[in-house]
Design an enzyme around this catalytic site. Structure first.
Site, short mmCIF file in Angstrom:
data_model
loop_
_atom_site.label_atom_id
_atom_site.label_comp_id
_atom_site.label_asym_id
_atom_site.label_seq_id
_atom_site.Cartn_x
_atom_site.Cartn_y
_atom_site.Cartn_z
CB SER A 246 -0.68 0.26 1.27
OG SER A 246 -0.19 0.12 2.32
CE LYS A 247 -1.11 6.01 -3.45
NZ LYS A 247 -0.40 6.41 -4.58
NE ARG A 248 0.35 0.74 6.14
CZ ARG A 248 1.17 -0.50 6.33
NH1 ARG A 248 2.22 -0.38 6.99
NH2 ARG A 248 0.95 -1.76 5.85
N GLY A 250 5.38 2.91 0.19
CA GLY A 250 5.93 3.91 -0.84
C GLY A 250 4.93 3.79 -1.99
#
Ligand code: GLU
Length: 471
Positions: A246-248, A250
């Site tokens: 996920s965006k978490r 990168g």
């Protein structure tokens, strides 16, 4: 061999939903389908699954095209819009209805909710069982209805998956799914099957979040008497910590990777290795990937995104790429970040400098930073770090050095000898000269070797830059 399961030409597809940016997982699935089709001399198709009109946007469709093009995943023929095929989907639902493989269901939302409630209270399965499944058409009211699949209730459905092996589903856990909504629009489940069949798709290679769908979709194939495709459900990509990427962790969007300056061949290599292996090979070319790719090499376990490994592979690809291809990647990169285009003179310089730039850069912006000496023009403005190397003493030294270079033959040996002699005469080491020279020639503290820079920009430009810095 799995490849032989379907006689004739192999046809694969990627079927992204245009509801946002293009996810890196979609790119990997696309790559697997593309590699397999290209290896088998078959076709690779693109279908935009835009049935969800509320969530699908033209911008997201464009992002898919851009991502595919950047990665070089060329598809055969025109992209197919799923939404445009709605009439054909409805036609199939009606055909199933006529054959008794589907039925009209008049149950309202309230009735379905009441059914579930009652089943729950009795401790039974809450899977909706429509009272209309075997109803006499004479009893049909003149009311809105959906069309449901008449799915088998007994027995099991087994998906023979190339990656997952045989996966068994109890039919009692699969409901009579809706094929056509009461407004006549097809459901996603129906659309996928009809499109895959009509497009002649022989191998469905997709994320394993669709494995359950396969169990339900195959009932449509059976009902229509269509041959099943070969299924290969690929495990999802996880972040370095083992959680869903996920965006978490990168960047998750394909275009973000282009904007970070990874060249497409490196990205293809990395994505191919992410969930597929060929022995211990880590670095490979496109030609090797096409020759080696097979469905059996797809890993059953989920793979973790490793940013360090991507960097490493990227550096290797930059070093291995021919100069013209690398130039193409650089230009695409600059466009993606909306930076100014390179002038013809800058491109010429960059091509001449490429030999001393490409061995040590992991990404394209790092390469471009090393290339400042050939991209910038006089006066060279030193950055903060470089400026520290241009104190009065070093400026004077650069001024004194200049005449020694006026008549020197412009080759590596002579330049090395000249600079070393000069350093000796000044009772110093060449190392002490290097910082001021880098600052004068590139305006940077980290550059290719001083000799490479001098050779690339030539005598006149070298002398001019040294004089600029000396005064
Ligand atoms: N549209 C689906 C997705 O984006 C893919 C469906 C399929 O591959 O069958 O996940």
């Amino acid at each position: 061999m799995v490849e032989d399961a379907h006689a004739g030409e192999v046809v694969t597809r990627i079927a992204p939903s245009p509801t946002g940016y293009m996810h890196i997982g979609t790119a990997r699935t696309g790559l697997f389908n593309w590699l397999f089709a290209r290896k088998m001399g078959g076709k690779f198709l693109l279908r935009i699954e835009d049935t969800d009109r509320a969530r699908s946007t033209p911008e997201a469709t464009d992002a898919i095209y851009r991502g595919m093009r950047w990665l070089g995943l060329d598809w055969d023929g025109d992209a197919v819009s799923q939404a445009e095929r709605a009439p054909r989907h409805a036609e199939v639902a009606l055909e199933m209805l006529a054959k008794g493989q589907a039925y009209k269901c008049f149950a309202t939302q309230e009735e379905i909710a009441a059914f579930r409630e009652a089943a729950k209270a009795e401790g039974k399965s809450t899977l909706f069982q429509s009272p209309w499944r075997d109803a006499d058409p004479a009893t049909f009211p003149d009311l809105p209805h959906v069309i449901r699949l008449k799915a088998p209730r007994e027995g099991e459905t087994v998906i023979h998956d190339v990656v997952q092996g045989d996966v068994t589903f109890k039919n009692s856990t699969l409901d009579d799914m809706i094929l056509l909504r009461s407004d006549g629009t097809p459901t996603y489940m129906l659309a996928v099957v009809v499109d895959d069949y009509d497009m002649g798709v022989t191998h469905v290679i997709r994320g394993d979040d669709h494995l359950n769908n396969a169990a339900r979709q195959c009932h449509i194939y059976h009902a229509m008497g269509w041959p099943l495709p070969v299924y290969a459900h690929v495990p999802l990509i996880l972040g370095p910590d083992g959680k869903k990427l996920s965006k978490r962790h990168g960047a998750t969007g394909v275009e973000e990777y282009q904007q970070m300056g990874y060249p497409a061949p490196a990205m293809r290599n990395y994505l191919a290795r992410l969930g597929w292996s060929h022995g211990d090979d880590e670095f490979f070319t496109d030609a090797q990937a096409r020759a080696w790719f097979d469905l059996e090499g797809i890993n059953k376990a989920a793979s973790r995104f490793d940013f360090k490994k991507l960097d490493h592979l990227s550096g290797q690809h930059i070093a291995a790429m021919d100069n013209m291809s690398l130039m193409g990647e650089i230009e695409a990169y600059l466009t993606s970040i909306e930076a100014e285009e390179l002038s013809e003179a800058q491109k010429d310089g960059l091509l001449r400098a490429m030999y001393c730039l490409k061995g040590s850069a992991r990404t394209l912006p790092v390469l471009l930073e090393k290339a400042v000496f050939v991209l910038a023009s006089r006066p060279i403005v030193p950055d903060e770090k470089a400026a520290k190397n241009l104190d009065d003493v070093s400026r004077r030294m650069l001024g004194e050095l200049t005449p020694h270079l006026q008549n020197a033959s412009w080759n590596r040996e002579t330049l090395e000898a000249t600079l070393n002699e000069f350093a000796e005469a000044k009772d110093t080491k060449f190392g002490k000269l290097a910082g001021p020279l880098r600052a004068a020639l590139a305006g940077r503290a980290a550059t290719p070797s001083v000799f490479d820079m001098m050779l690339v920009i030539g005598r006149a430009e070298t002398l001019a830059r040294l004089q600029d810095a000396a005064t």
